[in-house]
Design a protein around this motif. Structure first.
Motif, PDB file in Angstrom:
ATOM      1  N   ALA A 117       0.858  -1.190   0.000  1.00  0.00           N
ATOM      2  CA  ALA A 117       0.000   0.000   0.000  1.00  0.00           C
ATOM      3  C   ALA A 117       0.884   1.225   0.000  1.00  0.00           C
ATOM      4  N   LEU A 118       0.756   2.072  -1.027  1.00  0.00           N
ATOM      5  CA  LEU A 118       1.552   3.280  -1.161  1.00  0.00           C
ATOM      6  C   LEU A 118       0.641   4.489  -1.136  1.00  0.00           C
ATOM      7  N   GLY A 119       1.185   5.588  -0.647  1.00  0.00           N
ATOM      8  CA  GLY A 119       0.431   6.840  -0.646  1.00  0.00           C
ATOM      9  C   GLY A 119       1.026   7.815   0.333  1.00  0.00           C
ATOM     10  N   VAL A 120       0.543   9.025   0.257  1.00  0.00           N
ATOM     11  CA  VAL A 120       0.994  10.087   1.150  1.00  0.00           C
ATOM     12  C   VAL A 120       0.481   9.798   2.563  1.00  0.00           C
ATOM     13  N   PRO A 121       1.273  10.062   3.590  1.00  0.00           N
ATOM     14  CA  PRO A 121       0.747   9.910   4.959  1.00  0.00           C
ATOM     15  C   PRO A 121      -0.513  10.746   5.145  1.00  0.00           C
ATOM     16  N   GLY A 122      -1.508  10.150   5.777  1.00  0.00           N
ATOM     17  CA  GLY A 122      -2.751  10.864   6.005  1.00  0.00           C
ATOM     18  C   GLY A 122      -3.863  10.482   5.062  1.00  0.00           C
ATOM     19  N   THR A 123      -3.597   9.577   4.106  1.00  0.00           N
ATOM     20  CA  THR A 123      -4.649   9.148   3.187  1.00  0.00           C
ATOM     21  C   THR A 123      -5.368   7.907   3.699  1.00  0.00           C
ATOM     22  N   GLY A 124      -5.055   7.459   4.898  1.00  0.00           N
ATOM     23  CA  GLY A 124      -5.816   6.383   5.516  1.00  0.00           C
ATOM     24  C   GLY A 124      -5.419   4.996   5.078  1.00  0.00           C
ATOM     25  N   LYS A 125      -4.226   4.828   4.477  1.00  0.00           N
ATOM     26  CA  LYS A 125      -3.860   3.509   3.953  1.00  0.00           C
ATOM     27  C   LYS A 125      -3.611   2.497   5.070  1.00  0.00           C
ATOM     28  N   SER A 126      -3.001   2.928   6.178  1.00  0.00           N
ATOM     29  CA  SER A 126      -2.743   1.999   7.282  1.00  0.00           C
ATOM     30  C   SER A 126      -4.047   1.570   7.934  1.00  0.00           C
ATOM     31  N   THR A 127      -4.962   2.517   8.136  1.00  0.00           N
ATOM     32  CA  THR A 127      -6.273   2.181   8.686  1.00  0.00           C
ATOM     33  C   THR A 127      -7.013   1.228   7.764  1.00  0.00           C
ATOM     34  N   LEU A 128      -6.899   1.448   6.463  1.00  0.00           N
ATOM     35  CA  LEU A 128      -7.557   0.581   5.493  1.00  0.00           C
ATOM     36  C   LEU A 128      -7.029  -0.853   5.619  1.00  0.00           C
ATOM     37  N   LEU A 129      -5.702  -1.015   5.688  1.00  0.00           N
ATOM     38  CA  LEU A 129      -5.120  -2.351   5.808  1.00  0.00           C
ATOM     39  C   LEU A 129      -5.525  -3.017   7.115  1.00  0.00           C
ATOM     40  N   ASN A 130      -5.512  -2.237   8.192  1.00  0.00           N
ATOM     41  CA  ASN A 130      -5.887  -2.801   9.498  1.00  0.00           C
ATOM     42  C   ASN A 130      -7.333  -3.267   9.500  1.00  0.00           C
ATOM     43  N   THR A 131      -8.214  -2.472   8.875  1.00  0.00           N
ATOM     44  CA  THR A 131      -9.628  -2.827   8.838  1.00  0.00           C
ATOM     45  C   THR A 131      -9.862  -4.026   7.929  1.00  0.00           C
ATOM     46  N   MET A 132      -9.140  -4.089   6.848  1.00  0.00           N
ATOM     47  CA  MET A 132      -9.337  -5.139   5.865  1.00  0.00           C
ATOM     48  C   MET A 132      -8.864  -6.509   6.362  1.00  0.00           C
ATOM     49  N   PHE A 133      -7.708  -6.527   7.029  1.00  0.00           N
ATOM     50  CA  PHE A 133      -7.096  -7.802   7.397  1.00  0.00           C
ATOM     51  C   PHE A 133      -6.891  -7.988   8.899  1.00  0.00           C
ATOM     52  N   GLY A 134      -7.287  -7.015   9.719  1.00  0.00           N
ATOM     53  CA  GLY A 134      -7.070  -7.148  11.153  1.00  0.00           C
ATOM     54  C   GLY A 134      -5.629  -6.964  11.557  1.00  0.00           C
ATOM     55  N   LEU A 135      -4.894  -6.115  10.833  1.00  0.00           N
ATOM     56  CA  LEU A 135      -3.459  -5.936  11.081  1.00  0.00           C
ATOM     57  C   LEU A 135      -3.215  -4.851  12.117  1.00  0.00           C
ATOM     58  N   ARG A 136      -1.915  -4.595  12.404  1.00  0.00           N
ATOM     59  CA  ARG A 136      -1.571  -3.691  13.502  1.00  0.00           C
ATOM     60  C   ARG A 136      -0.595  -2.605  13.064  1.00  0.00           C
ATOM     61  N   PHE A 137      -0.716  -2.130  11.825  1.00  0.00           N
ATOM     62  CA  PHE A 137       0.140  -1.038  11.388  1.00  0.00           C
ATOM     63  C   PHE A 137      -0.194   0.230  12.174  1.00  0.00           C
ATOM     64  N   ALA A 138       0.840   1.019  12.460  1.00  0.00           N
ATOM     65  CA  ALA A 138       0.665   2.231  13.262  1.00  0.00           C
ATOM     66  C   ALA A 138      -0.222   3.223  12.518  1.00  0.00           C
ATOM     67  N   THR A 139      -1.163   3.843  13.238  1.00  0.00           N
ATOM     68  CA  THR A 139      -2.082   4.823  12.646  1.00  0.00           C
ATOM     69  C   THR A 139      -2.243   5.994  13.589  1.00  0.00           C
ATOM     70  N   GLY A 140      -2.634   7.128  13.008  1.00  0.00           N
ATOM     71  CA  GLY A 140      -3.067   8.277  13.806  1.00  0.00           C
ATOM     72  C   GLY A 140      -1.982   8.933  14.621  1.00  0.00           C
ATOM     73  N   LYS A 141      -0.712   8.810  14.228  1.00  0.00           N
ATOM     74  CA  LYS A 141       0.352   9.449  14.994  1.00  0.00           C
ATOM     75  C   LYS A 141       1.118  10.388  14.074  1.00  0.00           C
ATOM     76  N   SER A 142       1.148  11.631  14.451  1.00  0.00           N
ATOM     77  CA  SER A 142       1.809  12.617  13.596  1.00  0.00           C
ATOM     78  C   SER A 142       3.313  12.413  13.552  1.00  0.00           C
ATOM     79  N   CYS A 143       3.872  11.744  14.534  1.00  0.00           N
ATOM     80  CA  CYS A 143       5.314  11.484  14.503  1.00  0.00           C
ATOM     81  C   CYS A 143       5.557  10.000  14.754  1.00  0.00           C
ATOM     82  N   GLY A 144       4.771   9.153  14.093  1.00  0.00           N
ATOM     83  CA  GLY A 144       4.900   7.718  14.254  1.00  0.00           C
ATOM     84  C   GLY A 144       6.063   7.181  13.439  1.00  0.00           C
ATOM     85  N   PRO A 145       6.208   5.847  13.394  1.00  0.00           N
ATOM     86  CA  PRO A 145       7.304   5.243  12.634  1.00  0.00           C
ATOM     87  C   PRO A 145       7.251   5.659  11.173  1.00  0.00           C
TER      88      PRO A 145
END
Length: 878
Positions: free
Chosen positions: A644-672
């Protein structure tokens, strides 16, 4: 006489034990009582992952609940079964046929336990009460699946289980661990000064707490009253399951004694903020006479307790009268129609001095027509209690009270406590994050950046037509010198403690340790995040700008990934010296590190593929991980890589987490900032049909900025990384926030990959980050999504030396916008955060996207699937 009583005492637990066993058997969960259901079990890809099917028998219900909860579906609690229909048919909701005036009480919410204690157990044709399903599933799940279930319930704004009843083993469990992973953001307004957003764990936040309980029978529903109190305006959110919902009148078989919790969090908007500060609400299922232990707990942790009843019976009166020096306020809510008026008044007069109440503490709910004014009255009472000096408790404080009363606390198991102690030995040394990185994580920072830069230069020379041998030798010398410096260090005490934690022979202790480390590092020496609540799951660039990835490379918070990076650098340095003949293979100390990290990947921890500090791949470390994965998976090593590629803030990590139950970091302005990967297992019975055994999911994180410039080292690095991720992938999702914001780095990656002949299956995902109700783009708009601005496309073609032969992005990616290569995802939230739930439209759109992706993989549209050896070779080449 005594013998008769003893026989009755022995018989009653047998009835209760049978009731629980029958429910577990009915739901197909009896096999998970010794070996509990795990998070990995619930996340496997199977035939059912591609079907929007409705449960037909009770054994389908737990899996249907888990699947919908993973997708954050607001209808997850619906246990309606559809019989004799095709498996992929949608569930059809049944209309509620019962006349309202016939219902004087709520069997699913407000009826005394003894009335239904000998009701017939559900049969395969009888719907199951949703609260029974929840209790049975939690009793059959390990601690980490419990935590995931509760976390996703919180995102759906469902009331959360706090005390889990277990009549089989005659103890109740306080779910502190299950709640610990929930973070909430809210508006904090001090009495004086400027307000700001605050983020904290719900288990640590001290709030006024209000309990709602039932005495004997009440014709007023606690749950409906609580929902009305919590809902701003005229839109009522069904946080607590109640009688008027589908199957709400089905009797409970095992859920009596359940205590639920929910919170109100202010948003900073006067029209939505019912209360000025966070407030917790507790709801006891069943009557207090049958669940005195839970009621006792609620009286000890609550600022006030509301007791709903039609009749104050002698039994409950004696129990209340026996309470010495109560430390909370009591309020009674009576119904004038169903109750015995004179009896109630007589008992209330006797309770006034004992409970320290007066006539203002007795409320009468006259009829359903005055519900709005009655809700306002309850809110007024709650507000008055909050303004006065009152008890404020956290969930941790509640757990202390539960222990004193003899309740089991899930966090008190030996493995969890040992892991917590180890985490505290590491985090108590962290006073300043920068200083800790410098002193304890010595191989990162300048040493790794310099080595990464030399390796990049060396790699570029490999592609030169006639590379000067002298320069190549100089680069090799500098690299070996840097690697020798790194290898001269020993792991520091903090790193050694971390390695010991993930090396534990106890799998449970290892998993507990990782979770404790994530939370411990988030709280120690970290800048407190202050974000608007709508960024709870997705991050948006402020004021329409872009995130500057050229800023100093240490702004990200200290996390578990930094300890794993350090292990990776020890392995990299040692491997480099062994390859160069500078270190005998028999003297290696860190060869086992990839195996330790792989265990974490297999248990659901995202591992870093591209280092977020240097924005480079530690090739030896990554290939070491993949080799270990190949050995571990043996015959089941066929992979599909989804990025999944895209600019930070386009919701790609949330999308992956919702789709597959994953644990990618979301919602952090200074996350990994790096790219992370997670592994999803395909069920053995489905792998032959799907054509792969595992799906490797890669999230590009914050690697690609939204800058519209196509020049400079930074752009070249981003384009190279995008090319790398696409080149590794069978399927690539490009996440977009606006109709024309395809980043130049991704455009150039398309052009470069076309030269190689490797083109993954592309899915372009347009996410509406603002308006839930905004319609999807029209066909013409869909095409525009794939048509970059002409000047940008021409510039990209010229830079990649393609002249005027540049096609549109749709042509490049072999996409037909009419055939669902372009997706419109509705807004994430239904309502205004932090009290908003995930919208049903978002959940359903994500499911349809997932179904399409799996269909493409099964039909071979995702390019040729890889085995792990081929992936290792691709990493080296790219």
């Amino acid at each position: 006489m005594d013998g008769t009583n003893e026989a009755q005492d022995n018989d009653f637990p047998t009835v209760e034990r049978s009731r629980l066993q029958e429910m577990l058997s009915l739901l197909g969960l009896e096999t998970y009582q010794v070996q509990k259901l795990s998070l990995q079990d619930s996340l496997q890809i199977s035939f059912d992952s591609m079907k929007n099917w409705a449960p037909q028998v009770p054994k389908d219900l737990p899996w249907n609940f888990l699947r919908k909860l993973q997708a954050l579906n607001a209808e997850a609690r619906n246990t309606t079964m559809v019989l004799d229909v095709p498996p992929d048919a949608r569930p059809v909701e049944k209309e509620h046929q019962m006349e309202e005036e016939v219902i004087y009480w709520d069997p699913a919410d407000d009826i005394a336990a003894d009335i239904y204690s000998f009701s017939e157990l559900p049969t395969p044709d009888t719907p199951v009460n949703p609260l029974d399903l929840l209790c049975a599933l939690l009793l059959s799940s390990d601690s980490f699946l419990q935590q995931e279930v509760v976390l996703r319930m919180s995102l759906c704004q469902f009331a959360l289980p706090l005390v889990l009843p277990d009549s089989e083993n005659h103890y109740h469990t306080f779910l502190l661990w299950a709640l610990r992973g929930i973070l909430r953001t809210w508006w904090a307004q001090p009495p004086r000064g400027v307000g700001s957003f605050r983020e904290d764990s719900v288990v640590l936040c001290r709030t006024p707490t209000f309990a709602f309980v039932r005495m004997d029978v009440s014709s007023n529903s606690k749950s409906q009253l609580l929902n009305a109190v919590l809902s701003p305006g005229h839109r009522q959110w069904d946080c607590f399951w109640h009688r008027d919902l589908n199957l709400g009148t089905n009797p409970r078989e095992i859920a009596d004694g359940l205590v639920e919790i929910s919170w109100f969090f202010p948003s900073g908007r006067e029209d939505l903020d019912i209360f000025p500060e966070p407030v917790a609400f507790l709801n006891l299922r069943g009557d207090i006479g049958s669940h005195w232990l839970q009621f006792k707990l609620l009286t000890e942790v609550s600022s006030a307790v509301f007791i709903l009843t039609d009749n104050i019976s002698r039994k409950e009166y004696k129990l209340l009268y026996s309470m010495k020096e109560p430390t909370t306020r009591f309020y009674f809510i009576l119904s004038p129609y169903r109750g015995k008026r004179n009896t109630n008044l007589r008992f209330l007069n006797k309770l006034i001095p004992v409970l320290k109440i007066d006539h203002s503490h007795v409320l009468v709910k006259v009829s359903s027509t005055d519900s709005e004014s009655f809700v306002k009255r309850i809110r007024t009472i709650v507000g008055n209690v909050m303004r006065a000096p009152c008890r404020r408790v956290s969930v941790e404080d509640m757990a202390h009270a539960a222990r004193k009363l003899g309740l089991r606390v899930d966090e008190d198991c030996e493995e969890c406590q040992k892991a917590k102690d180890r985490m505290e030995r590491i985090t108590r040394k962290i006073k300043d994050s920068d200083a800790y990185r410098r002193d304890e994580l010595r191989l990162q920072g300048d040493p790794w950046r310099k080595a990464a830069q030399v390796e990049k230069e060396f790699c570029q020379l490999q592609w030169a037509s006639d590379p000067p041998e002298k320069h190549r030798a100089e680069l090799r010398r500098r690299l070996l010198e840097l690697r020798m410096q790194q290898n001269g260090h020993d792991p520091t005490s903090g790193v050694q403690e971390f390695i010991t934690g993930i090396s534990s022979p106890s799998l449970g202790e290892k998993q507990y340790f990782l979770r404790w480390m994530e939370w411990g590092l988030a709280r120690v020496a970290q800048p407190r995040l202050r974000q608007p609540p709508e960024t709870l799951l997705t991050l948006r660039p402020k004021h329409g700008g872009t995130l500057d990835l050229s800023e100093p490379l240490w702004p990200e918070p200290l996390g578990v990934e930094h300890f794993l990076r350090e292990m990776g650098q020890f392995y990299e340095a040692e491997s480099c010296l062994v390859e160069a003949g500078r270190l005998p293979a028999g003297q290696r100390r860190f060869a086992h590190f990839p195996g330790l990290a792989l265990e974490l990947l297999l248990k659901g921890l995202p591992l870093e593929l591209i280092d977020g500090s240097t924005l480079s791949i530690p090739v030896r470390w990554v290939t070491g991980l993949l080799k270990e994965l190949h050995v571990r998976l043996e015959r089941r090593s066929r992979l599909v890589v989804l990025s999944a590629l895209g600019v930070p803030g386009t919701g790609k990590s949330t999308l992956l987490n919702t789709m597959f139950g994953l644990r990618f970091a979301t919602g952090k302005s200074c996350g990994p900032r790096g790219a992370f990967m997670q592994l999803i297992t395909v069920a053995e019975g489905f792998s032959q049909d799907l054509g792969c055994d595992h799906i490797l999911v890669i999230d590009s994180g914050g690697l690609i900025s939204g800058a519209l410039t196509s020049t400079g080292d930074r752009f070249e690095l981003e384009a190279s990384l995008a090319t790398l991720l696409m080149g590794l992938s069978n399927v690539t999702m490009v996440s977009l926030a606006e109709t024309r914001d395809i980043p130049p780095a991704i455009l150039h990656a398309f052009l470069r990959l076309e030269k190689t002949g490797h083109m993954p299956n592309y899915q372009f995902v347009y996410q509406n980050l603002h308006d839930v109700s905004a319609p999807g783009p029209k066909p013409r708009d869909r095409r525009q999504l794939l048509d970059p601005p002409s000047n940008l496309s021409r510039a990209a073609a010229q830079m990649e030396k393609q002249g005027d032969g540049f096609r549109t992005l749709a042509g490049l990616a072999f996409c037909d916008p009419e055939k669902q290569h372009v997706w419109h995802i509705p807004g994430l939230w239904h309502g205004a955060p932090p009290m908003a739930a995930v919208s049903l439209g978002y959940s359903e759109a994500i499911f349809e996207l997932k179904r399409c992706l799996l269909e493409n993989i099964r039909n071979g549209l995702s390019n040729q699937n890889k085995n792990i050896q081929q992936l290792i070779e691709l990493v080296r080449r790219l």
